[in-house]
Design a protein around this motif. Structure first.
Motif, mmCIF file in Angstrom:
data_model
loop_
_atom_site.group_PDB
_atom_site.id
_atom_site.type_symbol
_atom_site.label_atom_id
_atom_site.label_comp_id
_atom_site.label_asym_id
_atom_site.label_seq_id
_atom_site.Cartn_x
_atom_site.Cartn_y
_atom_site.Cartn_z
ATOM 1 N N CYS A 67 0.837 -1.204 0.000
ATOM 2 C CA CYS A 67 0.000 0.000 0.000
ATOM 3 C C CYS A 67 0.871 1.254 0.000
ATOM 4 O O CYS A 67 0.601 2.211 -0.728
ATOM 5 N N LYS A 68 1.912 1.248 0.816
ATOM 6 C CA LYS A 68 2.782 2.416 0.922
ATOM 7 C C LYS A 68 3.460 2.705 -0.418
ATOM 8 O O LYS A 68 3.517 3.852 -0.853
ATOM 9 N N LYS A 69 3.939 1.671 -1.084
ATOM 10 C CA LYS A 69 4.601 1.834 -2.379
ATOM 11 C C LYS A 69 3.629 2.414 -3.416
ATOM 12 O O LYS A 69 3.971 3.335 -4.149
ATOM 13 N N ILE A 70 2.418 1.874 -3.462
ATOM 14 C CA ILE A 70 1.409 2.366 -4.403
ATOM 15 C C ILE A 70 1.034 3.808 -4.072
ATOM 16 O O ILE A 70 0.959 4.662 -4.959
ATOM 17 N N TYR A 71 0.793 4.100 -2.802
ATOM 18 C CA TYR A 71 0.412 5.451 -2.374
ATOM 19 C C TYR A 71 1.481 6.472 -2.751
ATOM 20 O O TYR A 71 1.172 7.543 -3.260
ATOM 21 N N GLU A 72 2.728 6.131 -2.512
ATOM 22 C CA GLU A 72 3.828 7.056 -2.801
ATOM 23 C C GLU A 72 4.023 7.251 -4.315
ATOM 24 O O GLU A 72 4.579 8.263 -4.728
#
Length: 77
Positions: A67-72
């Motif tokens: 999720c963090k990778k996609i969000y960033e």
């Protein structure tokens, strides 16, 4: 079919039945947070996990790395 993603205010936790698995918070659509918390509807995280919103994150809570990778990678603004 076009899909859009809105900016999220905070990640949300996915609860699991397995106590050995660390709980992680996932990013979900901001507009779905209250609805899920009140109605018990499932939300879909950026990583594809589905779950009902049951808790809010605390500072330094673990966040799903996918999720963090996609969000960033999302465009700001």
């Amino acid at each position: 079919m076009s899909t859009t993603t809105t900016t999220l205010e905070k990640p949300l936790e996915r609860t699991t039945d397995n106590d050995d698995t660390p709980k992680m918070f996932h990013y979900v659509r901001k507009s779905k947070i209250a609805e899920s918390a009140v109605m018990g509807n499932f939300v879909v995280a950026l990583c594809g996990e589905t779950f009902p919103v049951t808790r809010s994150p605390k500072p330094d809570s673990p966040v799903c790395p996918d999720c963090k990778k996609i969000y960033e990678s999302l465009k700001k603004g």
